[in-house]
Design a protein around this motif. Sequence first.
Motif, short mmCIF file in Angstrom:
data_model
loop_
_atom_site.label_atom_id
_atom_site.label_comp_id
_atom_site.label_asym_id
_atom_site.label_seq_id
_atom_site.Cartn_x
_atom_site.Cartn_y
_atom_site.Cartn_z
N ARG A 38 9.18 -6.33 -10.52
CA ARG A 38 7.91 -5.63 -10.69
C ARG A 38 6.98 -5.87 -9.49
N ASN A 39 6.14 -4.88 -9.24
CA ASN A 39 5.13 -5.00 -8.20
C ASN A 39 3.98 -4.08 -8.56
N ALA A 40 2.79 -4.47 -8.14
CA ALA A 40 1.60 -3.63 -8.35
C ALA A 40 0.74 -3.69 -7.10
N MET A 41 0.13 -2.57 -6.78
CA MET A 41 -0.77 -2.50 -5.63
C MET A 41 -2.04 -1.78 -6.06
N ARG A 42 -3.17 -2.29 -5.60
CA ARG A 42 -4.46 -1.67 -5.90
C ARG A 42 -5.02 -1.02 -4.63
N GLU A 48 -13.27 4.96 -8.14
CA GLU A 48 -12.90 3.65 -8.65
C GLU A 48 -11.49 3.30 -8.19
N PRO A 49 -11.14 2.02 -8.21
CA PRO A 49 -9.82 1.60 -7.72
C PRO A 49 -8.67 2.25 -8.50
N VAL A 50 -7.55 2.43 -7.81
CA VAL A 50 -6.33 2.97 -8.40
C VAL A 50 -5.27 1.88 -8.38
N ASP A 51 -4.63 1.65 -9.52
CA ASP A 51 -3.54 0.69 -9.62
C ASP A 51 -2.21 1.44 -9.72
N LEU A 139 3.50 4.81 -1.88
CA LEU A 139 4.61 4.46 -2.77
C LEU A 139 5.75 3.68 -2.12
N PRO A 140 6.16 3.99 -0.87
CA PRO A 140 7.21 3.16 -0.30
C PRO A 140 6.86 1.67 -0.27
N ASP A 141 5.61 1.33 0.06
CA ASP A 141 5.21 -0.08 0.08
C ASP A 141 5.27 -0.69 -1.32
N VAL A 142 4.92 0.09 -2.34
CA VAL A 142 5.00 -0.41 -3.71
C VAL A 142 6.45 -0.73 -4.07
N ILE A 269 -10.05 0.62 2.69
CA ILE A 269 -11.34 0.08 3.12
C ILE A 269 -11.70 -1.16 2.31
N LYS A 270 -11.43 -1.12 1.01
CA LYS A 270 -11.71 -2.26 0.14
C LYS A 270 -10.47 -3.09 -0.17
N HIS A 271 -9.31 -2.51 0.03
CA HIS A 271 -8.06 -3.19 -0.32
C HIS A 271 -7.10 -3.11 0.87
N PRO A 272 -7.16 -4.09 1.78
CA PRO A 272 -6.34 -4.04 3.00
C PRO A 272 -4.86 -4.29 2.71
N PRO A 273 -3.99 -3.93 3.65
CA PRO A 273 -2.55 -4.18 3.48
C PRO A 273 -2.27 -5.69 3.39
N ARG A 274 -1.48 -6.05 2.41
CA ARG A 274 -1.16 -7.46 2.18
C ARG A 274 0.04 -7.91 3.02
#
Length: 339
Positions: A38-42, A48-51, A139-142, A269-274
């Motif tokens: 499993r993985n989740a990205m915001r 508002e944020p998208v999960d 989606l590929p990163d997810v 802008i609020k959620h940078p690449p991890r």
Amino acid sequence: TLDEFGMDDLDGAGRMIIENSRRAMLAEVRKLPSGTWRNAMRFDGYDEPVDLVCALTIGEDGIDVDFSGTSPVCSHGINVPLTYTQAYASFGVRCVVGNTIPNNAGSLAVVRVTAPQGCILNAPRPAAVSARHAIGQMLPDVVLGCLEEPLGGDVPAEGASCLFGPVFLGGRGLIPGSKSEPFVINAFYAGGTGGRPGKDGLDCTAFPSGVRSTPVEITENSAPLVIWQKQYRPGSGGAGEFRGGVGQIMEFAHAGGEAFMVSKMFDRIKHPPRGRQGGEAGKAAKVYVKDGVELRGMGRETIPAGCSMVLETAGGGGRGKPEDRDPEKIEEDREKGLV
């Protein structure tokens, strides 16, 4: 010709290629451990944020990717049709599993992608989907995040992923008091990709879209705009044994000093690449009026007369611990002005 080979058509050859591709892809999948990851990205989203929530199951009959738990549809145009979701999610799998096998209905049939109707990744009519790339290209990163463990860590860190595609508008009928010809232009710009297994991320390179950043000359010859600045964004790539690719800084103004509008479809802008495996996150994107206010990542805003808009695209996440980076690479980055 077909006559030379005593064939009436190519149907039989086509069926053979598709079936061989299916079997070859299935053989690659069966080399992987079975189970569910499993993985989740915001992401920033519009209001508002998208999960994006993903469960990837590897079994004897293929790979199933399920996006249950993902955020619901949005009232703005960042929703994604299921077909777009299936395309980009399966692309994420194919980047690292069976990527030497021909891409056709046979190899793709082994990867099955589902998302509940009504979530942002399966938006039914009449949901707005014109800016579907803003979410869909994440989606590929997810998916790669799900595959990190079963592939023994051989996946890249997260990148900027989304394109930064400003639509500039101005002139008579659009800007009160304007005397210039009306114009509309949609340009595209990229951030950095994530650090890769054994390699740094790519600087100012779009992934997964592959779209090249619009050249300065094209923009300035297509609209009354001046690009005062276009350069690498130093330090934007996440630190790591393999650093993330850096983003870019661009400054836009009206050639005649008039006000102009910009419709923005920016994320990160609020959620940078991890980063991954101890690597640090890339720098978040920024958009603002020079010497003025910060702007929203999405939506239309007016840049006042005599002012310019600055866009700083996100850098990719780093891969591996920063202390493990080759000292020669660190010095090379300094010499190139990338850090």
